[in-house]
Design an enzyme around this catalytic site. Structure first.
Site, mmCIF file in Angstrom:
data_model
loop_
_atom_site.group_PDB
_atom_site.id
_atom_site.type_symbol
_atom_site.label_atom_id
_atom_site.label_comp_id
_atom_site.label_asym_id
_atom_site.label_seq_id
_atom_site.Cartn_x
_atom_site.Cartn_y
_atom_site.Cartn_z
ATOM 1 C CE LYS A 201 -4.188 1.732 5.591
ATOM 2 N NZ LYS A 201 -5.465 1.338 6.216
ATOM 3 C CE LYS A 254 -1.586 -1.780 5.742
ATOM 4 N NZ LYS A 254 -2.967 -1.998 6.206
#
Length: 335
Positions: A201, A254
């Protein structure tokens, strides 16, 4: 193979030929729809930065889940949006067994028992400071205390499992967060509950609309000490390797669209299912361009989702899920 003996256009001459040699397919089965759960009853709060998306009360979350099930979407992921008065310095509302996402999970599983319910397991929606855990002074400004946060994370995932979640999704990028979740779940008798780890992320500017939607703007500092540097690709492989070793069932990258290369590298390196989050900023950019007539919305949407699949993602968390599912079920297979 050389021209003129080999002519690649031969296999592009008709829709049937193109379908026969198509390397990547986008299916409703690949989609997961995010839901923001807020207090109230029969409540929908439009999210201005995410056109077409709302914060919804528990009863309306059930209606959204039913619509997803009708469209063939296999799963939803839930984010809580509590009242400010429910927030505190450590985000204890996140493990309240009667919290918003816990209530929504029980209600959705009663109404749609076959729908997969995933719950985001983090603290930024629940803390007064908007960071992803317990904070402590460090480096001149308060930073997140990794190990103290892990202790609380175990409480969160157990409360979510008790509510009926099929998977928990720790998203705070704390070191050791998969181990903390797996140990807590197993000790509580939830060995069957899966972990979708936000393994890579990035500290991305593309989360802006989400932070408005979920009320997670940080009150100080930044998240660069725990989310990844956008410049780093090798590090993503190390993070994924750690999470796989700690017991993750699904690994996530992400954002998705700006990190297709990372998805592809993880796909080559990892045989676990891969999820990618087509994040709020990516969604909002496409919507804004389409509203101005600069893009064909449906073609652009399908092309974006197809690119994420082509990079190697098995699952795509996307606010486009219902729109995409409608087109796919109508037989639309290409941009």
């Amino acid at each position: 193979m050389q021209f003129p003996e080999y002519r690649p256009r031969r296999m592009r001459r008709s829709d049937g030929l193109r379908r026969m040699v198509r390397e990547t397919n986008l299916s409703v089965d690949n989609l997961i729809y995010p839901l923001f759960v807020c207090p109230g009853k029969d409540t929908r709060r439009p999210i201005s930065s995410l056109p077409g998306q709302d914060q919804v009360s528990v009863d309306q979350a059930v209606e959204e889940a039913k619509r997803c099930q009708e469209l063939g979407i296999p799963g939803v992921i839930l984010f809580g949006v509590p009242d400010e008065k429910r927030k505190d310095a450590v985000g204890s509302e996140a493990w309240n067994e009667n919290g918003l996402v816990q209530q929504a999970t029980r209600a959705i599983k009663r109404a749609c028992p076959e729908l997969v319910v995933i719950i985001d397991a983090c603290f930024d929606e629940y803390t007064t400071h908007g960071h992803c855990g317990v904070v402590m002074p460090e480096n001149g400004w308060p930073d997140v205390d990794n190990d103290a946060t892990l202790e609380n994370l175990g409480r969160v995932v157990v409360s979510q499992a008790k509510a009926g979640a099929d998977m928990v999704a720790p998203s705070g990028m704390m070191d050791g967060f998969v181990t903390a979740c797996r140990e807590a779940l197993d000790e509580a008798g939830f060995e069957h509950i899966g972990i979708m780890a936000y393994s890579a992320k990035y500290a991305s500017c593309f989360y802006g609309p989400f932070r408005q939607a979920a009320g997670t703007n940080a009150g100080f500092g930044h998240r660069k000490s725990y989310q990844m540097d956008p410049a780093n690709g090798h590090e993503a492989l190390r993070e994924v390797t750690l999470d796989v070793g700690e017991g993750a069932d699904v690994v996530m990258i992400k954002p998705a669209l700006s990190y297709l290369d990372v998805i592809a590298r993880v796909r080559d390196d990892c045989d676990l299912p891969i999820a990618a989050y087509n994040v709020s900023g990516e969604y909002a950019m496409l919507k804004a361009a389409a509203e101005r007539g600069w893009l064909d919305h449906d073609r652009a949407m399908l092309e974006v989702l197809l690119s994420i699949r082509r990079a190697g993602a098995d699952m795509i968390l996307t606010y486009h899920a219902k729109e995409a599912a409608t087109l796919l079920r109508a037989g639309r297979r290409e941009p």
